[in-house]
Design a protein around this motif. Structure first.
Motif, PDB file in Angstrom:
ATOM      1  N   TRP A  89       0.798  -1.221   0.000  1.00  0.00           N
ATOM      2  CA  TRP A  89       0.000   0.000   0.000  1.00  0.00           C
ATOM      3  C   TRP A  89       0.826   1.263   0.000  1.00  0.00           C
ATOM      4  N   ASP A  90       1.991   1.270   0.607  1.00  0.00           N
ATOM      5  CA  ASP A  90       2.758   2.505   0.670  1.00  0.00           C
ATOM      6  C   ASP A  90       3.723   2.619  -0.502  1.00  0.00           C
ATOM      7  N   ARG A 145       4.129   0.665  -3.235  1.00  0.00           N
ATOM      8  CA  ARG A 145       3.534   0.417  -4.550  1.00  0.00           C
ATOM      9  C   ARG A 145       2.701   1.614  -5.009  1.00  0.00           C
ATOM     10  N   VAL A 146       1.912   2.172  -4.135  1.00  0.00           N
ATOM     11  CA  VAL A 146       1.088   3.328  -4.511  1.00  0.00           C
ATOM     12  C   VAL A 146       1.970   4.515  -4.856  1.00  0.00           C
ATOM     13  N   ARG A 147       3.021   4.722  -4.092  1.00  0.00           N
ATOM     14  CA  ARG A 147       3.945   5.824  -4.413  1.00  0.00           C
ATOM     15  C   ARG A 147       4.657   5.570  -5.733  1.00  0.00           C
ATOM     16  N   ARG A 172       3.310   3.985  -8.308  1.00  0.00           N
ATOM     17  CA  ARG A 172       2.327   4.267  -9.366  1.00  0.00           C
ATOM     18  C   ARG A 172       2.149   5.761  -9.593  1.00  0.00           C
ATOM     19  N   THR A 173       2.303   6.552  -8.562  1.00  0.00           N
ATOM     20  CA  THR A 173       2.144   7.998  -8.722  1.00  0.00           C
ATOM     21  C   THR A 173       3.425   8.669  -9.200  1.00  0.00           C
ATOM     22  N   GLY A 174       4.526   7.909  -9.277  1.00  0.00           N
ATOM     23  CA  GLY A 174       5.778   8.462  -9.771  1.00  0.00           C
ATOM     24  C   GLY A 174       6.642   9.109  -8.707  1.00  0.00           C
ATOM     25  N   ILE A 175       6.240   9.027  -7.447  1.00  0.00           N
ATOM     26  CA  ILE A 175       7.033   9.640  -6.375  1.00  0.00           C
ATOM     27  C   ILE A 175       8.353   8.893  -6.203  1.00  0.00           C
TER      28      ILE A 175
END
Length: 140
Positions: free
Chosen positions: A122-123, A125-127, A129-132
């Motif tokens: 959740w942390d 992988r989501v970051r 996907r957002t390109g962070i």
């Protein structure tokens, strides 16, 4: 003899149980945690159930769908537990009974594995996907 040794010797604990006044509070907290887990579930089938119940605008249908889904999860976990107990006989129970601190060790290890998965999935992988951050993604 200092205070810590006296309380250990007498069996008294240094911290009081904050839930002692409300004996049902742990059940409510566990229910809230399970509900939160159900809402945050990453599985695509759960997302389909969630979208379907939200699109239906029928609260009774939504409640029934989530109750059935939760009961299904419970049945699966009970079956896994029964299969493990049947496959190992009484060895696991005797192994835990021989040293009760093993229960805490196994539970703690399970919580560490689950929290590591939650962090990565959740942390990170989501970051990713957002390109962070850069995180390896599978194209499917």
């Amino acid at each position: 003899m200092d205070h810590a040794r006296r309380s250990e010797a007498s069996g008294a604990t240094l911290l009081r149980n904050p839930m002692a006044r409300h004996p049902r509070l742990p059940l409510v907290l566990m229910g809230a945690l399970i509900g939160g887990l159900l809402l945050g579930r990453p599985y695509s089938l759960f997302r389909v159930i969630f979208r379907d119940t939200a699109a239906s605008n029928d609260v009774g249908y939504a409640v029934a769908a989530f109750v059935l889904q939760s009961l299904g999860n419970i049945v699966i976990m009970v079956l896994v537990f029964l299969v493990l107990m049947h496959a190992t006989g009484c060895r696991v129970r005797r192994w835990f009974a021989a040293r009760p601190e093993r229960i805490a060790l196994v539970t703690g290890a399970g919580l560490l594995v689950a929290s590591s998965f939650t962090l990565v999935y959740w942390d990170l992988r989501v970051r990713g996907r957002t390109g962070i951050i850069r995180y390896p993604m599978i194209s499917w």
